[in-house]
Design an enzyme around this catalytic site. Sequence first.
Site, PDB file in Angstrom:
ATOM      1  N   GLY A 186     -11.812 -14.211 -13.022  1.00  0.00           N
ATOM      2  CA  GLY A 186     -10.711 -12.987 -12.813  1.00  0.00           C
ATOM      3  C   GLY A 186      -9.866 -12.702 -14.322  1.00  0.00           C
ATOM      4  N   CYS A 211       0.631  -1.158   0.066  1.00  0.00           N
ATOM      5  CA  CYS A 211       0.068   0.223   0.024  1.00  0.00           C
ATOM      6  C   CYS A 211       0.809   1.204  -0.037  1.00  0.00           C
ATOM      7  CB  CYS A 211      -1.095  -0.106   1.105  1.00  0.00           C
ATOM      8  SG  CYS A 211      -2.471  -0.139   0.683  1.00  0.00           S
TER       9      CYS A 211
END
Length: 717
Positions: A513, A393
Amino acid sequence: MQALPSLTKDIVLVGGGHAHALLLRRLGMSPIAGARLTLINPGPTAPYTGMLPGHIAGHYPLDALQIDLHRLARFAGARLIDGHATALDREAGELVVQTAAGIRRLGYDIASLDIGVTSDMPQLPGFAEHACPAKPLGAFATRWQNFTESPGAGRVVVIGAGVAGVELAMAAHHRLAATGLTPKVTLVDAGPALAALGGSARARLFETLRRSGITLHEHAAVTRIDPGEVVLAEGRALPADFIIGAGGARPHDWIATTGLALENGFIRTGEGLRTLTDPAIFAVGDCAHFDPGPRPKAGVYAVRAAPVLEENLRRAVTGGKPLRPFRPQRDYLKLVSLGEKSALGEKRGLTAAAPWVWRLKDRIDRRFMQKLTDLPQMAPDGPSDEPMLCAGCGAKIAPTALKAALADLPAPERDDVVSLPGDDAAILAMEGDWQVITTDHLRGFTEDLALMSRIATVHALGDIWAMGARPQAALASVTLPRMAPPLQTRSMREVLAAASEVLRAEGAELVGGHSSMGAEVQLGFTVTGLRTEFPVGLENAQVGDALILTKPIGTGTILAADMRGAVRADWVGAALTSMARPQGGPARLLATAHAMTDVTGFGLAGHLLAICEASGVSASLKLGAVPLLAGAAELATRGIRSTLYSENRAAVASRIALPAPAPPEADLLFDPQTAGGLLAAVPPGRASKLVSELQTMGFPAARIGQITAGAPFLTVN
């Protein structure tokens, strides 16, 4: 655009022995083109055998003899799998590995084994329950350290009076005597002691044992081990507070199931260090038997084998050239620690025992460890003044930039889209239920694809958990480096299996996906969840609410330090374990919170202020109550920051008051978290019980502050 090189072969190194550690260093300086490198080892470090007696004697701290395999693997561009091999499926070309997350199967094209030996004695009744094998060394060193903190009467029995057993007996005696005890150390061997040594060296060691007051029982077989005693065949019982098994180091049991040619259980190899049975398998170190000229089980031969193994792995990948032969020396300088800072040296019949010999041994050992610690600084691919971009992140878009971009989006026009500003996930109205949907993806920060997939899945589920919803379904988005189709298959299996395991444990399914090739690993998931009541948001925090955090912070700082090679392996391991831990249990426990979010890229301060803004309240936070990952505070003190730190701090600078002067730990409030904890605002009367229940689940949860009246603002005490 320049094409990236394609990975074509999987080289799997099993075990972090001396040869493999040196191999990683060499491959970091000169990689094998087209090879993906994997190291399997139980733990991110491995102890250096040469310094173990010195550690037992108290001359070295444990850290001094730990080879940092994590750092070596990163230097070599290898992935480190924390686990131990339990089987070799040669027909499938796979290794079976036991990890904390369960059994994994890792495919290989070429494998090299350097797993050492074990000193456990499963055939001896009571050994597993009451004794400690000297090998593997890591577990032994830890148990010895624990014993020295409460040694009782200082009675130690060492089973096995070879060189290793004698060294350990003298080291144990010295360590315990230094604490003020009068230790009673006993050596026991079913045969003659020190049988592998020549007359002069053997006589010197016998004399040292006598002077130290160490009792030696030769030709004394041990029949069983009872609590607090070792029972001999003659019926005598030797009292003991700590029992060490150092007799007859033997191969690991699973080697016998491989189908490889063995000599007394050790893997037979030819002059190129390749096994006699399978050209795809190499073996070095104590687990191997060198057929062209058998040698004693000594670390010096493993060290000398490393450059030959490197060259032969390179030739095995490219094909064509015959293997380079290994030519080990016939004799070597034997150095035996004598407990105190003195040692015995023997070579070709010449013997010396004195403090200067210990200093020589110490210099040799430290030079070896320095080689594995002081890694060369490799030049970057191209000139750049930009700092390295963090992964996880820490690679998010800056909060101010993202907020400005989102402000231009039109408000939803559909009646069934009821998301509120700043919500962790979109909220969709459904008949009888509310559905939440979110998406997250991460730049890879570990080469272990299964572990990275677990973390990315937990990270994506964080938004679902934060809204009190039940995970429902997920779509994966996978970007892999350029690689050959067989490696693509192996990689996708690792990624999808790990993600599916996490999702299914939460009652959700991986339903599809998209995949592609790219410059680096990136994994992401779009996840949906269901909730009968309206989802928990950011907007309902009440004045007086207690703030609970379920996980420690510091992942961004630790990952940034890891990229610089400036972090301890155990700190990284603890951070990865924290990130990979699902939070379904805590989420269900906190599902009735007034407000909740997951702490991720914008840091604890940013996400807490998001609750304040949505709820129209202020908050106070007690810095000392915030749980921190091991090493995070020290790294913050050293000034190590994630690349997103400055933007996170600037985004909230006008709405936060820090203590003056602010301690370095305060910087961790702006540290971007990957798969971070849940932050919940709960009624104060329930806070203590909730924290206790979370801690019972094994989470280091803490009450870190409270909601206060006022305009959105955060006061840190």
